[in-house]
Design a protein around this motif. Structure first.
Motif, mmCIF file in Angstrom:
data_model
loop_
_atom_site.group_PDB
_atom_site.id
_atom_site.type_symbol
_atom_site.label_atom_id
_atom_site.label_comp_id
_atom_site.label_asym_id
_atom_site.label_seq_id
_atom_site.Cartn_x
_atom_site.Cartn_y
_atom_site.Cartn_z
ATOM 1 N N GLY A 51 0.827 -1.208 0.000
ATOM 2 C CA GLY A 51 0.000 0.000 0.000
ATOM 3 C C GLY A 51 0.856 1.250 0.000
ATOM 4 O O GLY A 51 2.077 1.186 0.166
ATOM 5 N N ARG A 52 0.173 2.353 -0.197
ATOM 6 C CA ARG A 52 0.895 3.619 -0.258
ATOM 7 C C ARG A 52 -0.006 4.728 0.287
ATOM 8 O O ARG A 52 -1.175 4.844 -0.121
ATOM 9 C CB ARG A 52 1.249 3.915 -1.717
ATOM 10 N N PHE A 53 0.524 5.506 1.238
ATOM 11 C CA PHE A 53 -0.230 6.606 1.828
ATOM 12 C C PHE A 53 0.489 7.917 1.508
ATOM 13 O O PHE A 53 1.646 8.096 1.882
ATOM 14 C CB PHE A 53 -0.373 6.424 3.348
ATOM 15 N N TYR A 244 -9.354 -2.997 -1.079
ATOM 16 C CA TYR A 244 -9.371 -1.789 -1.925
ATOM 17 C C TYR A 244 -8.408 -0.782 -1.355
ATOM 18 O O TYR A 244 -8.294 -0.626 -0.142
ATOM 19 C CB TYR A 244 -10.779 -1.165 -1.939
ATOM 20 N N GLN A 245 -7.710 -0.107 -2.231
ATOM 21 C CA GLN A 245 -7.012 1.100 -1.800
ATOM 22 C C GLN A 245 -7.077 2.098 -2.938
ATOM 23 O O GLN A 245 -6.848 1.780 -4.102
ATOM 24 C CB GLN A 245 -5.587 0.820 -1.339
ATOM 25 N N GLY A 246 -7.432 3.292 -2.565
ATOM 26 C CA GLY A 246 -7.578 4.354 -3.553
ATOM 27 C C GLY A 246 -8.375 5.488 -2.950
ATOM 28 O O GLY A 246 -8.679 5.471 -1.748
ATOM 29 N N SER A 247 -8.731 6.443 -3.797
ATOM 30 C CA SER A 247 -9.480 7.590 -3.273
ATOM 31 C C SER A 247 -10.895 7.150 -2.907
ATOM 32 O O SER A 247 -11.415 6.175 -3.471
ATOM 33 C CB SER A 247 -9.510 8.704 -4.308
ATOM 34 N N SER A 248 -11.510 7.875 -1.997
ATOM 35 C CA SER A 248 -12.861 7.479 -1.573
ATOM 36 C C SER A 248 -13.828 7.592 -2.754
ATOM 37 O O SER A 248 -14.740 6.779 -2.912
ATOM 38 C CB SER A 248 -13.325 8.329 -0.385
ATOM 39 N N CYS A 297 -1.829 -2.492 -6.208
ATOM 40 C CA CYS A 297 -2.315 -1.756 -7.377
ATOM 41 C C CYS A 297 -2.641 -0.309 -6.996
ATOM 42 O O CYS A 297 -3.337 -0.071 -6.008
ATOM 43 C CB CYS A 297 -3.566 -2.467 -7.903
ATOM 44 N N TYR A 298 -2.077 0.658 -7.749
ATOM 45 C CA TYR A 298 -2.271 2.076 -7.435
ATOM 46 C C TYR A 298 -3.246 2.750 -8.420
ATOM 47 O O TYR A 298 -3.342 3.959 -8.461
ATOM 48 C CB TYR A 298 -0.936 2.831 -7.464
ATOM 49 N N LYS A 299 -3.930 1.936 -9.202
ATOM 50 C CA LYS A 299 -4.758 2.467 -10.277
ATOM 51 C C LYS A 299 -5.860 3.403 -9.772
ATOM 52 O O LYS A 299 -6.259 4.337 -10.455
ATOM 53 C CB LYS A 299 -5.390 1.271 -11.019
ATOM 54 N N TRP A 300 -6.351 3.124 -8.559
ATOM 55 C CA TRP A 300 -7.531 3.859 -8.091
ATOM 56 C C TRP A 300 -7.183 5.063 -7.221
ATOM 57 O O TRP A 300 -8.040 5.657 -6.591
ATOM 58 C CB TRP A 300 -8.494 2.900 -7.362
ATOM 59 N N PHE A 301 -5.897 5.374 -7.220
ATOM 60 C CA PHE A 301 -5.471 6.605 -6.542
ATOM 61 C C PHE A 301 -5.935 7.794 -7.389
ATOM 62 O O PHE A 301 -6.135 7.640 -8.591
ATOM 63 C CB PHE A 301 -3.939 6.663 -6.431
#
Ligand code: ATP
Length: 613
Positions: A51-53, A244-248, A297-301
């Motif tokens: 993950g990435r914050f 899931y990780q990405g923007s709300s 996966c960072y696609k949904w950032f």
């Protein structure tokens, strides 16, 4: 100081911003396992997650109960270090834990505040401990005013923390950690226990802090739709895997892409938690984990494309030089000197003792009342030849009184401080050594006053010889006994919780009593068990008492009966195998015991703090 205080015509407002580089936190293949006990194997709580914050964002770690949210926060903050595999990066460089701790703070779920101190006093203690000595009192006041103003706590400055509402406590916990302007803040369930309006206020405040360049990571259970949209970034966990990780705002498109569309008018936060709980089928969880590549996966950032490039670049992190903030700084993690830390902790401790009048008064009254009760029971036994054995019983009872009142109280109170200590120590307010020194000093005045008062009452009422030398010897031994008993209390309190400690503490006393020379005299103890007498501080204390009362060539005692077996003090001392000449040997033995027990208590105390992590 890397902070700037600004004032506008609108008045002072929270405008502290850092000139330091913002912090981006990322992690790769993070696995966390805990041991389930002897021969029970281990349990994996986090499974290879990534993950990435990003900096300047407020990030929510979401998931059902037991998903591993708090564990992930513990790992990222560096609070937990054992059982962890994988890598954590700060600005794409390997995280140096000490360097990272200097930039971050961790606010746990339960509000670990000093309940007897007002908001102002709590804030001043934090400022005196967390800001360098170069910051003047005026600057500290300005910082405190500004933080309290921003967190809307100015109106309750004189209210004790224990009397604050849940929301105010939460804000005070945040305010305390903001004092040294951390770049990264970890908050475990900051909204738990708050009503919806307070939740919104709390998250809005955190968002404002994040927008100033901080990275704010918090865990949250199930936010309302409006609260959910306040978060810049969301990280959803289920069973220790990332769903899931990405923007709300990207959550709904992500679900649609995986053919798991969020029903219309449904809160996406509720829907993803339903999916995470397996309410729509266990296979959906695997699908979501695959969809986000378990957090890789960072696609949904919001800036997914940029990150794709960064992610590839980060593959070669080992060859990169460390950033200045990540270099090992060595030295102390605390910003003020040990002397300053001890002084502030003493000041804070004395305020607590003054405020906790019930306990302080109760301790004093227990000593006065027990002294008077024992004094009445053994009234004038000390100067009667026919009651020497009764007097010996009294001396032993005095020892037990000093031991029990001090030890049990320490066992009960010391563990209660542990959770606050753990938080403050982890957030670098002070070192363990400073805390231990201050704790040792703090109780000395009350202990000493209580022991001297008790000694004076019992000595006078029980008719012991009116001689200053003997009284000083008697009181000296009493003081050593209470200090040693306190050390035992620290040792037990460091290792055990209150319930186990209250069992173990008094139980430990039994062998000490066995070898004290009371009941079975030192001469009659079997040879193969004599070694035990060397380890019993009660033996040295009882010997010291006997020397004080019957030593120093005390003349024959008055005898009002037909026959007084022990009217010759020397005869009595030889009968109980205690020699009046060895008073100073007893004192040295007690001093040595005091030193050893204090040292052991410190070692156990450090060990306990380490084990808790
Ligand atoms: N030391 C431990 N020993 C055994 N199991 C543990 C330990 N620490 C955590 N766990 C287990 O790991 C799982 C995740 O715990 P964690 O506290 O991280 O969950 P969480 O998502 O924060 O839950 P909640 O929202 O209820 O606080 C839980 O099943 C918990 O029982």
């Amino acid at each position: 100081m890397e902070l700037e205080l600004r004032s506008t015509s609108a008045g002072t407002y929270f405008s502290r911003h850092s000139t330091r580089e913002p912090v981006e936190l990322s992690f790769d293949n993070l696995t966390y396992s805990v041991s389930q006990g002897f021969r029970k194997g281990s349990k994996t709580i986090l499974h290879n997650i990534g993950g990435r914050f990003e900096s300047g964002q407020i990030i929510a770690i979401m998931g059902p109960s037991g998903a591993g949210k708090s564990s992930l926060l513990d790992l990222l903050s560096g609070y937990r270090i054992s059982g962890v595999a994988g890598s954590v990066y700060v600005n794409d460089k390997f995280r140096d834990l000490d360097g990272f701790r200097r930039l971050s703070c961790y606010i746990q779920q339960d509000d670990r505040l000093q309940p007897l101190l007002t908001i102002d006093e709590n804030m001043w203690a934090a400022a005196d401990l967390k800001l360098p000595s170069s910051v003047t009192t005026k600057e500290k006041r300005a910082i405190i005013d500004e933080i309290l103003e921003t967190l809307k706590l100015s109106g309750s400055r004189k209210t004790r923390a224990g009397q604050l509402s849940g929301g105010q406590k939460k804000r005070l916990s945040i305010a305390l950690e903001l004092v040294n302007n951390p770049l990264v803040m970890f908050l475990d369930e900051p909204t738990t226990g708050l009503d919806s309006s307070s939740c919104m206020q709390c998250v809005t405040l955190l968002k404002e802090l994040a927008s100033q360049g901080r990275t704010i990571v918090c865990t949250i259970h199930q936010p309302s739709a409006s609260l959910f949209m306040k978060f810049d970034h969301v990280y959803v966990l289920a069973g220790g895997r990332c769903l899931y990780q990405g923007s709300s705002s990207n959550l709904v498109p992500y679900l649609s892409e995986l053919s798991l569309p969020c029903p219309t008018y449904h809160n996406p936060a509720d829907y993803i938690i339903e999916l995470a709980c397996g309410e729509h089928g266990e296979d959906k969880i695997d699908k979501l984990v695959d969809g986000t590549e378990n957090g890789k996966c960072y696609k949904w950032f919001t800036n997914g494309e940029v990150l794709k490039y960064k992610n590839n670049a980060a593959a070669d992190v080992t060859s990169m030089p460390c950033l200045p903030i990540m270099k090992k700084c060595g030295g102390s993690l605390q910003v003020t000197s040990q002397w300053n830390q001890v002084c502030v902790l003493l000041r804070r401790g004395f305020i607590k003792i003054k405020r906790d009048q019930t306990l302080t008064h109760m301790r004093f009254m227990v000593n006065v009342l027990t002294g008077m009760m024992l004094g009445s029971l053994f009234f004038q036994t000390g100067n009667k030849g026919e009651r020497v054995l009764d007097n010996f019983n009294l001396l032993f009872s005095i020892l037990i009184h000093h031991t029990m009142t001090t030890k049990v109280l320490t066992i009960l109170t010391f563990p209660m401080e542990m959770s606050i200590l753990n938080k403050e120590y982890f957030n670098r307010w002070y070192s363990l050594k400073s805390y231990y020194i201050a704790t040792n000093i703090l109780d000395i005045p009350v202990l000493t006053i209580c022991a001297i008062t008790f000694s004076a009452i019992i000595y006078a009422m029980s008719g012991q010889p009116l001689d200053w030398t003997r009284f000083s010897m008697f009181t000296g031994i009493s003081l050593l006994v209470v200090y040693i008993s306190q050390s035992f209390g620290f040792m037990v309190g460091s290792i055990f919780n209150v319930v186990n400690g209250t069992f173990v503490g008094p139980t430990m006393l039994v062998p000490m009593m066995m070898f004290s020379g009371f009941g079975v005299s030192l001469r009659d103890i079997p040879d193969y068990m004599k070694w035990g007498t060397n380890f019993s501080y009660l033996r040295y204390s009882l010997e010291g008492y006997v020397a004080a009362i019957y030593g120093l060539d005390r003349p024959i005692l008055p005898c009002s009966s037909y026959y007084c077996h022990y009217k010759y003090p020397k005869k009595f001392m030889s009968e109980v195998a205690m020699n009046g000449d060895q008073f100073w040997m007893d004192v040295y033995a007690l001093l040595f015991t005091l030193f050893l027990t204090r040292l052991a208590a410190y070692i156990f105390f450090r060990w306990r703090i380490r084990v808790m992590r």
